[in-house]
Design an enzyme around this catalytic site. Structure first.
Site, PDB file in Angstrom:
ATOM      1  N   SER A  70       1.053  12.579  -3.982  1.00 53.62           N
ATOM      2  CA  SER A  70       0.851  11.243  -3.393  1.00 53.62           C
ATOM      3  C   SER A  70       1.842  10.582  -3.230  1.00 53.62           C
ATOM      4  O   SER A  70       1.765   9.013  -2.842  1.00 53.62           O
ATOM      5  CB  SER A  70      -0.317  10.722  -4.019  1.00 53.62           C
ATOM      6  OG  SER A  70       0.026  10.439  -5.518  1.00 53.62           O
ATOM      7  N   THR A 175      -0.560   6.523  -5.179  1.00 52.23           N
ATOM      8  CA  THR A 175       0.494   5.614  -5.497  1.00 52.23           C
ATOM      9  C   THR A 175       1.153   5.908  -6.979  1.00 52.23           C
ATOM     10  O   THR A 175       0.677   6.375  -7.722  1.00 52.23           O
ATOM     11  CB  THR A 175       0.133   3.942  -5.513  1.00 52.23           C
ATOM     12  OG1 THR A 175      -0.790   3.794  -6.136  1.00 52.23           O
ATOM     13  CG2 THR A 175       0.081   3.500  -3.913  1.00 52.23           C
ATOM     14  N   THR A 193       4.466   5.487  -2.406  1.00 54.51           N
ATOM     15  CA  THR A 193       3.547   6.263  -1.944  1.00 54.51           C
ATOM     16  C   THR A 193       3.879   7.005  -0.774  1.00 54.51           C
ATOM     17  O   THR A 193       4.488   6.539   0.182  1.00 54.51           O
ATOM     18  CB  THR A 193       2.299   5.451  -1.743  1.00 54.51           C
ATOM     19  OG1 THR A 193       0.955   6.347  -1.471  1.00 54.51           O
ATOM     20  CG2 THR A 193       2.294   4.582  -0.606  1.00 54.51           C
ATOM     21  N   ARG A 203      -0.066   4.877  10.093  1.00 52.52           N
ATOM     22  CA  ARG A 203      -0.830   4.005   9.412  1.00 52.52           C
ATOM     23  C   ARG A 203       0.090   3.422   8.121  1.00 52.52           C
ATOM     24  O   ARG A 203       0.866   4.121   7.450  1.00 52.52           O
ATOM     25  CB  ARG A 203      -1.956   4.862   8.721  1.00 52.52           C
ATOM     26  CG  ARG A 203      -2.925   3.913   7.701  1.00 52.52           C
ATOM     27  CD  ARG A 203      -2.577   4.351   6.275  1.00 52.52           C
ATOM     28  NE  ARG A 203      -3.560   3.828   5.382  1.00 52.52           N
ATOM     29  CZ  ARG A 203      -3.445   3.787   3.974  1.00 52.52           C
ATOM     30  NH1 ARG A 203      -2.596   4.466   3.569  1.00 52.52           N
ATOM     31  NH2 ARG A 203      -4.509   3.474   3.295  1.00 52.52           N
ATOM     32  N   VAL A 204       0.018   2.167   7.543  1.00 51.59           N
ATOM     33  CA  VAL A 204       0.558   1.714   6.546  1.00 51.59           C
ATOM     34  C   VAL A 204      -0.417   0.876   5.951  1.00 51.59           C
ATOM     35  O   VAL A 204      -1.258  -0.053   6.183  1.00 51.59           O
ATOM     36  CB  VAL A 204       1.664   0.523   6.804  1.00 51.59           C
ATOM     37  CG1 VAL A 204       2.118   0.079   5.552  1.00 51.59           C
ATOM     38  CG2 VAL A 204       2.919   1.352   7.825  1.00 51.59           C
ATOM     39  N   GLY A 205      -0.601   1.472   4.421  1.00 49.48           N
ATOM     40  CA  GLY A 205      -1.521   0.933   3.587  1.00 49.48           C
ATOM     41  C   GLY A 205      -1.026  -0.520   2.823  1.00 49.48           C
ATOM     42  O   GLY A 205      -0.307  -1.155   3.429  1.00 49.48           O
ATOM     43  N   ASP A 206      -1.324  -0.777   1.714  1.00 49.93           N
ATOM     44  CA  ASP A 206      -1.059  -1.838   0.718  1.00 49.93           C
ATOM     45  C   ASP A 206       0.009  -1.676   0.139  1.00 49.93           C
ATOM     46  O   ASP A 206       0.775  -2.887  -0.120  1.00 49.93           O
ATOM     47  CB  ASP A 206      -2.232  -2.371  -0.228  1.00 49.93           C
ATOM     48  CG  ASP A 206      -2.495  -1.141  -1.303  1.00 49.93           C
ATOM     49  OD1 ASP A 206      -2.348   0.000  -0.936  1.00 49.93           O
ATOM     50  OD2 ASP A 206      -2.546  -1.522  -2.228  1.00 49.93           O
ATOM     51  N   THR A 226      -3.615   0.062  -6.709  1.00 48.05           N
ATOM     52  CA  THR A 226      -3.660   1.533  -6.334  1.00 48.05           C
ATOM     53  C   THR A 226      -5.209   1.868  -6.067  1.00 48.05           C
ATOM     54  O   THR A 226      -6.180   1.376  -6.424  1.00 48.05           O
ATOM     55  CB  THR A 226      -3.189   2.708  -7.301  1.00 48.05           C
ATOM     56  OG1 THR A 226      -3.376   3.985  -6.877  1.00 48.05           O
ATOM     57  CG2 THR A 226      -4.145   2.581  -8.711  1.00 48.05           C
ATOM     58  N   GLY A 227      -5.286   2.859  -4.926  1.00 45.88           N
ATOM     59  CA  GLY A 227      -6.606   2.981  -4.221  1.00 45.88           C
ATOM     60  C   GLY A 227      -6.656   3.031  -2.936  1.00 45.88           C
ATOM     61  O   GLY A 227      -5.647   3.518  -2.242  1.00 45.88           O
ATOM     62  N   GLY A 229      -6.030   1.663   0.168  1.00 49.01           N
ATOM     63  CA  GLY A 229      -4.976   0.453   0.698  1.00 49.01           C
ATOM     64  C   GLY A 229      -5.700  -0.327   1.724  1.00 49.01           C
ATOM     65  O   GLY A 229      -5.150  -1.463   1.963  1.00 49.01           O
TER      66      GLY A 229
END
Length: 315
Positions: A70, A175, A193, A203-206, A226-227, A229
């Protein structure tokens, strides 16, 4: 000469040791792969490196580990089979961050993010621009798919009942988040991550978003998350936690308050994959998970002791 050498030896031996009344350095990271990251960070810091050096080099450990699917090299790819990486690092003294999003073929995005912070007036570079910047800074393009991650992607593609844009969280803790203090009032927050496995390209998470995946303020402390996003981005998790600590909450209380807020706004979020960590200037730490089925195993390094602990789960 003898006195100079002796003084140098004493200086090196005592480097990083807390003075009376100081909490000493603390490194707090997400998941099992956070433990070797913390150990490396502590080694760098106690060897004379800066706190920024320590967090960067610590996060490099899971980035370089192909068994961590990950983060970095060996991270699971998007739905088209390409590994896309995100990272951010924030300096609590300067109150500035550097971040990269959707960067390809560069194994250590946290190191590129640091250079965005130190070499440019920007905060975030993305995609092709981030890749070109990395090349200009001396990084070399690498194939980030391993035989193992390629096989997982091919198996996923071949499954007509495959999950789309998500995968079993027991296989993808997405992450490495690390927060650290030198024990003298300085804090850093970092995150790296490969994001959601099989995600839509781009796609971009947090993780690389300032205030979401990372936040650090030398007046208060630091936090990371973490989780899921896509969910946590909408709650600006890290900055919310730090601001709550600024109002007097302990790191643990601030972490739990944030998760309760997320659950209160939409009760369905009680089953979400959401975990957070935080520390303050006293070296006090906090860690919390939304639910017991996605309980954060976090790593803590303090006073030379490195351990793995289970976070509190609210539901």
């Amino acid at each position: 000469m003898k006195s100079v050498a002796g003084a140098a030896a004493i200086s090196n031996a005592d480097f990083g040791k807390p003075r009376a009344g100081e909490p000493g350095p603390v490194f707090l990271s997400t998941w099992v792969h956070g433990k070797p990251a913390n150990d490396r960070a502590a080694e760098i810091f106690n060897g004379g490196g800066s706190l920024m050096d320590a967090v960067e080099r610590g996060i490099n450990v899971p980035e370089n580990d192909p068994k961590v699917t990950s983060v970095g090299y060996g991270g699971l790819p998007n739905e088209e089979g390409e590994v896309e990486l995100d990272a951010a690092i924030m300096d609590g003294t300067k109150h500035r961050a550097g971040a990269v999003a959707n960067i390809h073929n560069i194994k250590n995005p946290i190191s590129v993010a640091r250079l965005v912070l130190e070499k440019t007036k920007h905060t975030t570079l993305a995609g092709e621009g981030a890749f070109r910047f990395a090349l200009k800074m001396g990084f070399h393009p690498e194939q980030l798919l391993t035989p193992g991650s390629l096989k997982k992607w091919m198996d996923w593609k071949a499954d007509p009942k495959r999950q789309v844009f998500w995968m079993n969280p027991t296989e993808n803790h997405d992450t490495i988040g690390m927060v650290a203090t030198d024990g003298k009032g300085h804090v850093i927050s970092g995150c790296s991550t490969s994001g959601l496995a099989w995600k839509i390209p781009g796609r971009v998470g947090d993780s690389p978003l300032v205030g979401c995946g990372v936040y650090a303020d030398d007046n208060v402390g630091a936090a990371s998350a973490t989780g899921d996003g896509d969910l946590m981005t909408n709650y600006c998790t890290s900055v919310s936690i730090v601001h709550n600590m600024a109002r007097g909450a302990s790191p643990q209380q601030a972490c739990e308050d944030l998760l309760k807020h997320i659950a209160t706004t939409d009760p369905r979020n009680q089953t979400a994959d959401v975990c957070v960590i935080a520390l303050n200037l006293k070296g006090e730490v906090g860690a919390a998970s939304m639910r017991s089925g996605y309980r954060l195993k976090y790593a803590l390094w303090r006073d030379g002791n490195s351990q793995l602990l289970d976070a509190v789960a609210l539901y």
